[in-house]
Design an enzyme around this catalytic site. Structure first.
Site: not given
Length: 338
Positions: A79, A75-77
């Site tokens: 990326v 859940q990378s912001n």
């Protein structure tokens, strides 16, 4: 510091607002709390990584890149914002996602930031197990793309290198200007500290300007000693990039790792309380991984009397609300019992 020396592309809405949190300040009965709204940077729902990407993607363009490669947790912001920035500039975006959190089911694996990654046109090259050498995975893939005639540019996790940290040197300058305009004496800056680029940039910016504003990073993953060492190393390299002479004092870097809980991406009771307090008293959406853990630390330290009642504390809201949807079940359970 003359940041205009460095290539930069406009991707966000700056300056972001600096606003008082009057309701929360009254509720907690502590210092005056302010929020720096870096959730409002504007790029694909915003977040702190946009500041870093203005410098990183400008460097990529300067070097003739046609493909951006980066990595982050599922859940990378970072990326999501990197893919959005690449789309805006007409570049291909490839990402590797590390499975650091596995216990929240399909919502976590497919909704929130992951859904937006695909909508924005990014390609998830692989979902890799926790503990994978992500930098090596990116470098090997970049070599493969070069053999195919492409010119890839690798952005590290969180955009956290000296070029990326320039984004938060710029934020430090922005805060100093806003505080001057509002006649606001900032006593402390507090934020969630992860891959270290945000804290390193702030420390470098405040150090280079001799502003003497202390920065407290609430760690979301690493133990205190490791987090402080990582921040110090990057802040020192950032000051060197800026051409600022002299060694950065170790005491300029302060991290608190008391609010990590069971690990990265795993909300604590304090995390969930912070989410609810910011939402219900200020209408602000935090995220369970970064900003809410930082806010949990801020709230607990206020209750413990860490700050003086007459001080002004600025909380950097690093964004990330898209990730809330990956935590639907745990949030629904908390809401039903709150």
């Amino acid at each position: 510091m003359h940041l205009a020396r460095f290539p930069r592309i406009s991707l966000g809405h700056f300056p972001t607002p600096l606003e008082p949190l009057n309701n929360l300040s009254a509720l907690l009965g502590g210092p005056k709390i302010w929020v720096k709204r870096d959730d409002a940077t504007g790029l694909a729902s915003g977040g702190n990584k946009t500041r870093k990407l203005e410098f990183l993607l400008a460097d990529a363009i300067k070097k003739g890149a046609d493909t951006i490669i980066t990595q982050g947790a599922t859940q990378s912001n970072h990326v999501r914002q990197t893919i959005a920035g690449a789309a805006k500039l007409g570049l291909k975006a490839k990402a590797f996602l590390e499975q650091r959190v596995t216990q929240f089911g399909d919502d976590y694996q497919h909704s929130g930031n992951v859904l937006l990654d695909g909508l924005l046109g990014g390609e998830i090259v692989a979902h890799l197990p926790n503990g994978t050498d992500m930098q090596l995975a990116m470098e090997e893939y970049a070599s493969q793309l070069r053999r195919q005639g492409h010119n890839p540019y690798i952005i590290p996790g969180g955009g956290s290198n000296p070029i990326g940290a320039l984004g938060y040197v710029a934020c430090a300058e922005e805060l100093l200007y806003q505080s001057s305009q509002q006649r606001l004496h900032i006593h402390h800056v507090v934020h969630a500290s992860g891959s270290t680029g945000t804290q390193a940039g702030l420390v470098a910016g405040f150090t280079a300007t001799h502003s003497q504003i202390p920065v407290l990073g609430i760690s979301v993953r690493a133990p205190k000693e490791k987090q402080e060492e990582n921040v110090w190393q990057l802040a020192s390299r950032t000051l060197a990039l800026l051409g600022v002479s002299g060694e950065l004092p170790r005491e300029a870097v302060v991290a608190n790792s008391d609010y990590v809980g069971d690990g990265y991406g795993l909300p604590t009771e304090g995390t969930l309380e912070a989410l609810a307090l910011f939402a219900r008293h200020e209408g602000l959406l935090l995220d369970p991984v970064y900003s809410a853990k930082g806010a949990a630390g801020l709230i607990d330290l206020i209750r413990k009397g860490f700050f003086q009642p007459d001080e002004n504390v600025v909380f950097i809201h690093t964004g990330g609300s898209a990730g809330l949807f990956g935590y639907r079940h745990i949030l629904e359970e908390y809401i039903s019992h709150a």
